[in-house]
Design a protein around this motif. Structure first.
Motif, short mmCIF file in Angstrom:
data_model
loop_
_atom_site.label_atom_id
_atom_site.label_comp_id
_atom_site.label_asym_id
_atom_site.label_seq_id
_atom_site.Cartn_x
_atom_site.Cartn_y
_atom_site.Cartn_z
N SER A 1 28.87 52.14 45.98
CA SER A 1 29.57 52.46 47.05
C SER A 1 29.04 53.55 47.97
O SER A 1 28.39 54.47 47.40
N GLU B 1 34.13 44.72 42.09
CA GLU B 1 33.00 45.01 41.25
C GLU B 1 32.75 43.62 40.58
O GLU B 1 33.50 43.07 40.12
N HIS C 1 35.29 48.22 44.61
CA HIS C 1 36.58 48.62 43.79
C HIS C 1 36.49 48.19 42.47
O HIS C 1 36.18 46.86 42.41
N PRO C 2 36.98 48.90 41.35
CA PRO C 2 36.72 48.40 40.25
C PRO C 2 37.77 47.12 39.63
O PRO C 2 38.78 47.12 40.35
N VAL D 1 30.51 49.73 41.25
CA VAL D 1 31.16 50.76 41.79
C VAL D 1 30.25 51.88 42.53
O VAL D 1 30.50 52.35 43.45
#
Lengths: 114, 116
Positions: B86, B15, B115-116, B83
């Motif tokens: 996605s 992210e 992905h965070p 995020v």
């Protein structure tokens, strides 16, 4: 906003059954399309229609037929469903027959044939 | 034969980092190119298209794509991934052999995981 609706989100049928998938668009679009989506294969065109009562085969028409009796409605028919027709089916519409026009998609019908 | 290739099945990005989803095409004549996104259990949503003009096309949700004729590419980009980006992304090109009909050829799709 363009709205394309499909009659069912999920459908389970048995081998040999006749299956109808319905698609309706509310924006007076000329073109309508039926695709199937399978993992790793993207979307493949089954049939499309550029006018009422007109239809053209896409890339994988075998085992399918279509009907367009009214401008807003495009039906996909599986005359005798088989397990290899288990897939996600997506309907789309676009305003003009020309190649630059955007296609708008419905939410899809996930069909399982047992 | 006319075709669209998305060479990556999956792209992973953190992210806040820039993202690129690649697409190359092979058609005769002038290409009309499209990007769509599909969120889980949803239909495809239109992001952007290139028909003619400026090679950099801006679309929905902060996405853009660059048309490169010499490399026959139309890569999707975003400066800072979220995020919520996605999803499954599809590139498509007009089938120039379809006699003027609005037929599209789709790539196999690229799954983007942020992905965070």
């Amino acid at each position: 906003d363009v709205k394309v609706t499909q009659s069912s989100r999920y459908l389970v049928k048995r081998t040999g059954e006749k299956v109808f998938l319905e698609c309706v668009q509310d924006m007076d679009h000329e073109n309508m399309f039926w695709y199937r989506q399978d993992p790793g294969l993207g979307l493949r065109l089954i049939y499309f229609s550029y006018d009422v009562k007109m239809k053209e085969k896409g890339d994988i028409p075998e085992g399918y037929s279509v009907s367009r009796e009214k401008k807003e409605r495009f039906s996909l028919i599986l005359e005798s469903a088989s397990t290899n027709q288990t897939s996600m089916y997506l309907c789309a519409s676009s305003l003009y027959p020309g190649g630059s026009d955007t296609q708008y998609f419905g939410p899809g019908t996930r069909l399982t044939v047992l | 034969a006319q075709s669209v290739a998305q060479p990556e099945d999956q792209v992973n990005v953190a992210e806040g980092n820039p993202l690129t989803v690649k697409c190359t095409y092979s058609v005769s004549g002038n290409p009309y190119l499209f990007w769509y996104v599909q969120y889980p259990n949803r239909g495809l949503q239109f992001l952007l298209k290139y028909i003619t003009g400026d090679n950099l096309v801006k679309g929905s949700y902060g996405f853009e794509a660059e048309f490169n004729k010499s490399q026959t590419s139309f890569h999707l980009k975003k400066p800072s991934a979220l995020v919520s980006d996605s999803a499954l992304y599809f590139c498509a090109v007009r089938d120039t052999a379809s006699g003027g009909y609005n037929k599209l050829i789709f790539g196999a799709g690229t799954r983007l995981a942020v992905h965070p």
